[in-house]
Design a protein around this motif. Structure first.
Motif, short mmCIF file in Angstrom:
data_model
loop_
_atom_site.label_atom_id
_atom_site.label_comp_id
_atom_site.label_asym_id
_atom_site.label_seq_id
_atom_site.Cartn_x
_atom_site.Cartn_y
_atom_site.Cartn_z
N VAL A 194 48.66 5.94 -12.78
CA VAL A 194 49.90 5.71 -12.02
C VAL A 194 49.54 5.82 -10.54
CG1 VAL A 194 52.26 6.51 -11.61
CG2 VAL A 194 51.24 6.72 -13.90
N LYS A 195 49.73 4.73 -9.80
CA LYS A 195 49.24 4.69 -8.42
C LYS A 195 50.34 4.37 -7.41
CE LYS A 195 45.00 3.30 -7.99
NZ LYS A 195 43.80 2.42 -7.86
N ALA A 196 50.49 5.23 -6.44
CA ALA A 196 51.45 5.02 -5.35
C ALA A 196 51.06 3.76 -4.58
CB ALA A 196 51.42 6.22 -4.40
N GLY A 221 43.57 7.11 1.12
CA GLY A 221 43.60 8.52 0.78
C GLY A 221 44.74 8.91 -0.14
N ARG A 222 45.20 7.96 -0.95
CA ARG A 222 46.31 8.27 -1.85
C ARG A 222 45.88 9.25 -2.92
NH1 ARG A 222 47.17 2.64 -4.06
NH2 ARG A 222 44.91 2.82 -3.87
N GLY A 223 44.63 9.09 -3.38
CA GLY A 223 44.11 9.98 -4.42
C GLY A 223 44.21 11.44 -3.99
N ALA A 260 43.95 2.59 -17.60
CA ALA A 260 42.97 3.51 -17.03
C ALA A 260 41.56 3.06 -17.38
CB ALA A 260 43.21 4.92 -17.53
N SER A 261 40.65 3.24 -16.43
CA SER A 261 39.25 2.89 -16.66
C SER A 261 38.43 4.16 -16.80
CB SER A 261 38.70 2.10 -15.47
OG SER A 261 39.50 0.99 -15.20
N ASP A 262 37.38 4.09 -17.61
CA ASP A 262 36.40 5.17 -17.62
C ASP A 262 35.39 4.85 -16.53
OD1 ASP A 262 37.53 6.63 -19.65
OD2 ASP A 262 36.55 5.41 -21.20
N LYS A 278 30.15 5.18 -12.49
CA LYS A 278 29.69 5.18 -11.09
C LYS A 278 30.75 4.58 -10.19
CE LYS A 278 25.14 4.02 -12.84
NZ LYS A 278 24.24 2.87 -13.01
N GLU A 279 30.80 5.03 -8.95
CA GLU A 279 31.72 4.49 -7.95
C GLU A 279 30.92 3.94 -6.78
OE1 GLU A 279 35.94 6.78 -8.39
OE2 GLU A 279 34.50 7.76 -7.08
N TYR A 280 31.01 2.64 -6.57
CA TYR A 280 30.35 1.99 -5.44
C TYR A 280 31.39 1.57 -4.40
CZ TYR A 280 26.37 1.48 -8.68
OH TYR A 280 25.36 1.70 -9.56
#
Ligand code: GDP
Ligand code: MN
Length: 380
Positions: free
Chosen positions: A44-46, A52-54, A93-95, A98-100
């Motif tokens: 669920v994303k604002a 910087g929402r996270g 939702a994703s698993d 890695k985050e690039y």
């Protein structure tokens, strides 16, 4: 014009960049329905026009529709860096393995688009640039040569991505992002994070997208994204009136004729120790109509304590502007003090007209700096 994440992702999708499936929601009930339709865990994303929402609690995972409803309840109304959340994006939702990070933007200095890529995604890119600059691969694109496949290879190898399947997918996304950037007349297209799932699938989990306002006329689909409710109401009012206006956060209202002079006026107010409340360009004319419109916009801002009216007469004659100011004052019945500096064509005549009428809240100053000082003093 900045796009919301979900709008940027819509563009990504059009250009073949992989994104998760999702739905828009404005109430917790809609969030629940969206989660039901998507099935399985969702995020669920604002939807606010800031990053910087996270960290601010505006991005939350939900296991099931009930949970999605609850998380939506928590996020709606949240204030994220001054942006109140009204809309949510609910996506599968994703698993994440890695985050690039991948972006293309304009390097104004080099007059070329600039790609940036790093395997240290997820965090803010300024942090990577400051702490580990070597991890950030930067590469310009010659706009005349256009996009070439080696560009993607340089980015991918440069950042040390060594899995061939990953390399291939990222290279494909780099090419598509460039097309999306150019064909949308974008100023910025950023994917942070660009994730790799445990199954080795690469996709865009976030989107930050800015389109050049001056090019919107040829992108009616993107122009329709404009959310008038999120726009500053004053700026929307100014647009309605055809006044060039940018709201700032000080208390000295500014009105100049011509963009260059208006910008200098902003500067000189700061030099005089004040804080400009806005940038407002009257343009070439100085008709009563134009002055009334501009003053109406400026004085709608409750922070404005004084107004600095800075005119350099060229083709626009100062006597005309002076008459415009007097007529505007009569029509608007303003109480805010106004400091006027007139120079250029027929300046003396203009000053004489103002001096003769001498409205109580009008102050005429001979130079730009004197006028700035006076306006700053009156704002205190
Ligand atoms: P930002 O904080 O405004 O940049 O919002 P993002 O869309 O980048 O989300 C912030 C963070 O939330 C990401 O860096 C991820 O770590 C996390 N996140 C977002 N979507 C998902 C998801 O589908 N699954 C998981 N596990 N985490 C996610
Ligand atoms: Mn992000």
């Amino acid at each position: 014009m900045d796009l919301y994440e979900y709008q940027g992702k819509q563009l990504f999708k059009q250009f073949g960049i992989p994104v998760s499936e999702g739905r828009l929601a404005t109430t917790p009930e809609q969030a629940r329905t969206a989660a039901e339709e998507l099935g399985g865990p969702v995020v669920v994303k604002a939807q606010v026009l800031t990053g910087g929402r996270g960290k601010a609690g505006g991005v939350k995972l939900a296991d099931d529709p009930g949970d999605a409803e609850q998380k939506a309840q928590d996020i709606i109304g949240l204030d994220i860096r001054g942006h109140v959340v009204g809309k949510l994006w609910i996506e599968t939702a994703s698993d994440i393995a890695k985050e690039y990070y991948l972006s293309v933007t304009f390097d104004r200095g080099a007059k070329q688009p600039l790609f940036m890529f790093t395997t240290q995604g997820g965090v803010e890119i300024e942090e990577v640039a400051a702490n580990d600059p070597d991890a950030l691969v930067r590469l310009h694109v010659d706009p005349l040569e256009g996009y070439q496949p080696w560009i993607a290879r340089r980015l991918v190898y440069g950042a040390g991505v060594d899995d061939p399947a990953e390399q291939k997918q990222i290279a494909d996304i780099v090419g598509k992002l460039y097309r999306c950037f150019v064909e949308s007349d974008a100023m910025l297209a950023e994917i942070n994070p660009l994730i790799v799932t445990p199954d080795g699938e690469v996709k865009a989990l976030d989107s930050k997208f800015t389109v050049d306002d001056s090019a919107l006329y040829r992108h009616s689909d993107i122009a329709e994204f404009r959310d008038t409710s999120a726009a500053d109401p004053l700026e929307a009012f100014a647009r309605e009136k055809g006044v060039t206006y940018v709201k700032l956060d000080g208390d000295v209202g500014i009105l100049g004729n011509g963009a260059g002079l208006s910008m200098s006026t902003v500067d000189v107010v700061v030099v005089a120790g004040g804080r400009p409340a806005n940038f407002c360009d009257l343009g070439g004319g100085g008709s009563a109509e134009g002055v009334v419109d501009a003053l109406e916009v400026i004085t709608r801002d409750p922070q404005v304590k004084s107004i600095f009216f800075n005119i350099f007469g060229g083709i626009t004659r100062c006597d005309e502007v002076a008459r415009g100011i007097l007529e505007a004052l009569e029509r608007l019945q303003l109480e805010t003090p106004i400091v006027v500096r007139l120079d250029g064509t027929n300046a003396e005549e203009g000053r004489r007209i103002l001096a003769e009428a001498a409205p109580p809240n009008l102050h005429v100053e001979p130079t730009m700096l004197d006028a700035a000082r006076k306006a700053v003093e009156l704002a205190r």
